[in-house]
Design a protein around this motif. Structure first.
Motif, PDB file in Angstrom:
ATOM      1  N   MET A   8      45.900  35.826  50.048  1.00 46.22           N
ATOM      2  CA  MET A   8      44.957  36.882  50.403  1.00 46.22           C
ATOM      3  C   MET A   8      44.311  37.475  49.159  1.00 46.22           C
ATOM      4  N   LEU A   9      45.026  37.395  48.018  1.00 50.87           N
ATOM      5  CA  LEU A   9      44.501  37.944  46.780  1.00 50.87           C
ATOM      6  C   LEU A   9      43.590  36.923  46.112  1.00 50.87           C
ATOM      7  N   PRO A  10      42.323  37.277  45.833  1.00 49.15           N
ATOM      8  CA  PRO A  10      41.423  36.335  45.168  1.00 49.15           C
ATOM      9  C   PRO A  10      41.940  35.997  43.773  1.00 49.15           C
ATOM     10  N   SER A  11      41.757  34.747  43.375  1.00 48.50           N
ATOM     11  CA  SER A  11      42.265  34.289  42.087  1.00 48.50           C
ATOM     12  C   SER A  11      41.383  34.742  40.937  1.00 48.50           C
ATOM     13  N   LEU A  12      42.022  35.109  39.817  1.00 44.11           N
ATOM     14  CA  LEU A  12      41.295  35.399  38.590  1.00 44.11           C
ATOM     15  C   LEU A  12      41.210  34.174  37.693  1.00 44.11           C
ATOM     16  N   ASP A  13      41.910  33.087  38.069  1.00 43.35           N
ATOM     17  CA  ASP A  13      41.913  31.853  37.286  1.00 43.35           C
ATOM     18  C   ASP A  13      42.357  32.085  35.847  1.00 43.35           C
ATOM     19  N   LEU A  14      43.401  32.880  35.672  1.00 46.44           N
ATOM     20  CA  LEU A  14      43.927  33.151  34.334  1.00 46.44           C
ATOM     21  C   LEU A  14      45.113  32.243  34.068  1.00 46.44           C
ATOM     22  N   ARG A  15      45.016  31.473  32.995  1.00 46.48           N
ATOM     23  CA  ARG A  15      46.087  30.567  32.614  1.00 46.48           C
ATOM     24  C   ARG A  15      46.260  30.584  31.108  1.00 46.48           C
ATOM     25  N   GLY A  16      47.476  30.363  30.668  1.00 45.41           N
ATOM     26  CA  GLY A  16      47.749  30.206  29.245  1.00 45.41           C
ATOM     27  C   GLY A  16      47.287  31.395  28.425  1.00 45.41           C
ATOM     28  N   THR A  17      46.481  31.118  27.398  1.00 50.19           N
ATOM     29  CA  THR A  17      46.017  32.181  26.500  1.00 50.19           C
ATOM     30  C   THR A  17      45.114  33.182  27.209  1.00 50.19           C
ATOM     31  N   VAL A  19      45.630  34.720  29.914  1.00 57.85           N
ATOM     32  CA  VAL A  19      46.444  35.840  30.406  1.00 57.85           C
ATOM     33  C   VAL A  19      46.584  36.890  29.311  1.00 57.85           C
ATOM     34  N   TRP A  20      46.922  36.449  28.099  1.00 55.51           N
ATOM     35  CA  TRP A  20      47.099  37.384  26.998  1.00 55.51           C
ATOM     36  C   TRP A  20      45.765  37.996  26.584  1.00 55.51           C
ATOM     37  N   GLN A  21      44.709  37.221  26.668  1.00 55.83           N
ATOM     38  CA  GLN A  21      43.389  37.767  26.357  1.00 55.83           C
ATOM     39  C   GLN A  21      42.995  38.859  27.356  1.00 55.83           C
ATOM     40  N   ALA A  22      43.286  38.607  28.633  1.00 59.75           N
ATOM     41  CA  ALA A  22      42.983  39.610  29.658  1.00 59.75           C
ATOM     42  C   ALA A  22      43.792  40.884  29.434  1.00 59.75           C
ATOM     43  N   LEU A  23      45.055  40.743  29.065  1.00 62.31           N
ATOM     44  CA  LEU A  23      45.888  41.915  28.797  1.00 62.31           C
ATOM     45  C   LEU A  23      45.365  42.688  27.586  1.00 62.31           C
ATOM     46  N   ALA A  24      44.878  41.962  26.574  1.00 65.34           N
ATOM     47  CA  ALA A  24      44.342  42.621  25.383  1.00 65.34           C
ATOM     48  C   ALA A  24      43.095  43.441  25.736  1.00 65.34           C
ATOM     49  N   VAL A  25      42.194  42.862  26.526  1.00 67.30           N
ATOM     50  CA  VAL A  25      40.984  43.581  26.917  1.00 67.30           C
ATOM     51  C   VAL A  25      41.333  44.774  27.804  1.00 67.30           C
ATOM     52  N   ALA A  26      42.252  44.576  28.763  1.00 68.06           N
ATOM     53  CA  ALA A  26      42.657  45.671  29.640  1.00 68.06           C
ATOM     54  C   ALA A  26      43.302  46.793  28.839  1.00 68.06           C
ATOM     55  N   GLY A  27      44.137  46.445  27.856  1.00 66.22           N
ATOM     56  CA  GLY A  27      44.766  47.458  27.017  1.00 66.22           C
ATOM     57  C   GLY A  27      43.740  48.237  26.216  1.00 66.22           C
ATOM     58  N   PHE A  28      42.732  47.547  25.702  1.00 65.77           N
ATOM     59  CA  PHE A  28      41.697  48.239  24.937  1.00 65.77           C
ATOM     60  C   PHE A  28      40.898  49.173  25.838  1.00 65.77           C
ATOM     61  N   LEU A  29      40.586  48.735  27.055  1.00 68.98           N
ATOM     62  CA  LEU A  29      39.877  49.604  27.995  1.00 68.98           C
ATOM     63  C   LEU A  29      40.715  50.827  28.354  1.00 68.98           C
ATOM     64  N   LEU A  30      42.030  50.640  28.470  1.00 67.80           N
ATOM     65  CA  LEU A  30      42.917  51.771  28.745  1.00 67.80           C
ATOM     66  C   LEU A  30      42.815  52.812  27.632  1.00 67.80           C
ATOM     67  N   ILE A  31      42.846  52.359  26.383  1.00 66.84           N
ATOM     68  CA  ILE A  31      42.719  53.282  25.248  1.00 66.84           C
ATOM     69  C   ILE A  31      41.351  53.962  25.270  1.00 66.84           C
ATOM     70  N   ALA A  32      40.290  53.184  25.557  1.00 66.65           N
ATOM     71  CA  ALA A  32      38.938  53.735  25.553  1.00 66.65           C
ATOM     72  C   ALA A  32      38.754  54.810  26.613  1.00 66.65           C
ATOM     73  N   PRO A 154      37.025  33.720  32.506  1.00 65.64           N
ATOM     74  CA  PRO A 154      37.660  34.514  33.559  1.00 65.64           C
ATOM     75  C   PRO A 154      38.189  35.871  33.084  1.00 65.64           C
ATOM     76  N   VAL A 155      38.332  36.059  31.775  1.00 62.76           N
ATOM     77  CA  VAL A 155      38.805  37.333  31.244  1.00 62.76           C
ATOM     78  C   VAL A 155      37.843  38.455  31.605  1.00 62.76           C
ATOM     79  N   ALA A 156      36.556  38.136  31.725  1.00 62.42           N
ATOM     80  CA  ALA A 156      35.566  39.155  32.072  1.00 62.42           C
ATOM     81  C   ALA A 156      35.868  39.763  33.431  1.00 62.42           C
ATOM     82  N   ARG A 157      36.258  38.931  34.398  1.00 60.32           N
ATOM     83  CA  ARG A 157      36.585  39.460  35.723  1.00 60.32           C
ATOM     84  C   ARG A 157      37.833  40.333  35.666  1.00 60.32           C
ATOM     85  N   ALA A 158      38.789  39.925  34.843  1.00 61.87           N
ATOM     86  CA  ALA A 158      39.995  40.745  34.680  1.00 61.87           C
ATOM     87  C   ALA A 158      39.651  42.094  34.055  1.00 61.87           C
ATOM     88  N   ALA A 159      38.664  42.115  33.133  1.00 59.21           N
ATOM     89  CA  ALA A 159      38.248  43.364  32.502  1.00 59.21           C
ATOM     90  C   ALA A 159      37.651  44.316  33.530  1.00 59.21           C
TER      91      ALA A 159
END
Length: 472
Positions: A8-17, A19-32, A154-159
């Motif tokens: 039911m959950l749409p895929s973000l197609d995050l694999r390998g690096t 995933v870590w890239q998406a977490l890095a962008v999300a963490g930076f947005l959290l700080i911002a 796909p990191v853009a969608r995670a952002a």
């Protein structure tokens, strides 16, 4: 490899690096979002955001290929470089014969003469420390642009998904603030009694609400597209996410008591509708259009009950200094300083020289509440040339993602509406002077600059291999 049951959950197609890239962008947005909510009252927190931006840029260059993959991305970084170069030029010490001949420097020369002092070497900027701070404020949006340009598509969608989560948290915080929890206001100078979230200014909180709506619409449209392999259940989930974001966004705007916020919400809903309505079932299309009608009614009620005779006042309740008065004084200052500019960040020092002494009150104008006028005053003709180049780039990219079939990308379309909301609000306020909105503006520009062909090529391996993936 065995097939997986549809989720039911749409895929973000995050694999390998990715995933870590998406977490890095999300963490930076959290700080911002949590630390960049004030242009003047949050110097320490903005410093943390700027340090995080430096780390993000350095880490991206160290661990990823920072070379922009699209012409739009390269042009965007060139424009950022020109803006940064303009700031550096304003800080270069000039001989007395040069700086004293610049427009608007007569009063400075008279000050040294009255003190009996020789004219020293001075930079073009009348407020060098503030100009340095203006340069540092570029770091947050540039960090987002560099990361999204170098990371997997796909990191853009995670952002965007991370931004939606942060927007929900902001609304919940705003509800608590309106409920009377005064200790949840994080800045001394703020709009007490209104929802401000992590900001100092309720208008900027409204900007966050409005810009999130079209980005959420773009994400939902991407989820719904055939390239993402979204099934019926995931499409329903995506539509539910959009509906929830719209309702929460409208709740947030209402709690700000911001007339500009209500007007921008209309633009946000209209743009969102243009992105998603074409592929929605008839019932959902009617529901979304009904939401637009609700917003129009809310806008009318808020405007009617605000008791404002002049919607250009600095605050929705009352003010001794109207926006129109500030704009007139700023235009007068541009007449004196406009050719070379007074230096980025120098507005408070320059503005008081042009105020009417008979109308000066306790209300202090820290910004012109029109970033175009303030930019022209501080940057002069060189800044206008850079701004003109940016607006041409922006118009070309917006035209491409909406009008050229192979360039159409729902996420980029949502980013174009969100960026337009920020730019329009900048004509009556100063949202880009906050670290939060500056970083999110960088996010919008990065999404707008992407090449859909490059995106498709980058995502092709993920689409072809139905292995494990992160869903959200």
């Amino acid at each position: 490899m065995r097939d997986h049951a549809p989720s039911m959950l749409p895929s973000l197609d995050l694999r390998g690096t990715a995933v870590w890239q998406a977490l890095a962008v999300a963490g930076f947005l959290l700080i911002a979002v949590t630390l960049g909510g004030s242009s003047v009252g949050g110097v320490p927190s903005n410093a943390v955001l700027q340090i995080a931006a430096v780390i993000a840029i350095a880490a991206t260059f160290a661990r990823a290929n920072p070379t922009p993959r699209a012409t739009g991305e390269r042009h965007l970084l060139i424009l950022a470089g020109l803006f940064g170069a303009l700031i550096v030029v304003q800080l270069i010490p000039l001989p007395p014969a040069v700086w004293s001949a610049l427009p608007g420097r007569r009063i400075v020369v008279e000050g040294f003469t009255a003190l009996g002092l020789p004219l020293p070497w001075m930079p073009l900027s009348l407020a060098p420390e503030k100009t340095v701070q203006s340069g540092l404020s570029l770091l947050a949006p540039v960090a987002i642009i560099v990361m999204l340009g170098a990371f997997k598509r796909p990191v853009a969608r995670a952002a965007v998904l991370a931004l939606i989560v942060l927007m929900v948290l902001s609304v919940l915080l705003g509800v608590a603030q309106v409920a009377g929890n005064e200790h949840l206001y994080f800045y001394e100078f703020t709009n007490g009694g209104s929802a401000v979230g992590f900001f100092a200014n309720s208008n900027h909180f409204a900007t966050l609400m409005c810009l999130t709506l079209p980005l959420a619409a773009g994400l939902v449209a991407r989820w719904r597209s055939a390239s993402d392999g979204a099934g019926g259940a995931s499409r329903v989930f995506a539509a539910a996410v959009l509906l929830a974001v719209v309702l929460l966004g409208l709740l947030g705007v209402t709690m700000t008591k911001s007339v500009a916020g209500v007007a921008l919400a209309l633009l946000a809903l209209s743009g969102s509708a243009a992105i998603v309505l074409s592929g929605l079932p008839r019932g959902l299309r009617l529901g979304f259009l009904g939401g637009v009608v609700v917003v129009v009614i809310v806008a009318a009620v808020v405007a009617f009950n605000s008791g404002i005779g002049d919607l250009t006042t600095t605050d929705i309740s009352s003010s001794d200094l109207s926006r129109t008065a500030m704009w007139r004084s700023t235009a007068q200052a541009i007449g004196d300083f406009g050719t070379a500019g007074a230096g980025f960040g120098s507005f408070p020092q320059v503005f008081h020289l042009f105020e009417n002494p008979e109308r000066v009150s306790a209300v202090f104008a820290n910004h012109a509440h029109n970033d175009l006028l303030e930019f022209v005053l501080e940057a002069g003709i060189p800044g206008l040339l850079v701004l003109g180049a940016f607006l041409i780039w922006f118009a070309v990219r917006v035209g491409a993602v909406w009008l050229i079939d192979r360039q159409r990308d729902p996420l980029a379309q949502g980013a174009s509406i969100a960026a337009l909301i920020i730019l329009l609000h900048s004509l009556a306020d100063y949202p880009l002077r906050t670290g939060t909105i500056a970083a999110l503006f960088g996010l919008c520009l990065a999404l707008l600059a992407r090449d859909p062909a490059g995106r498709a090529a980058d995502e092709a391996p993920a689409a072809a291999q139905p292995g494990r993936h992160l869903s959200a």
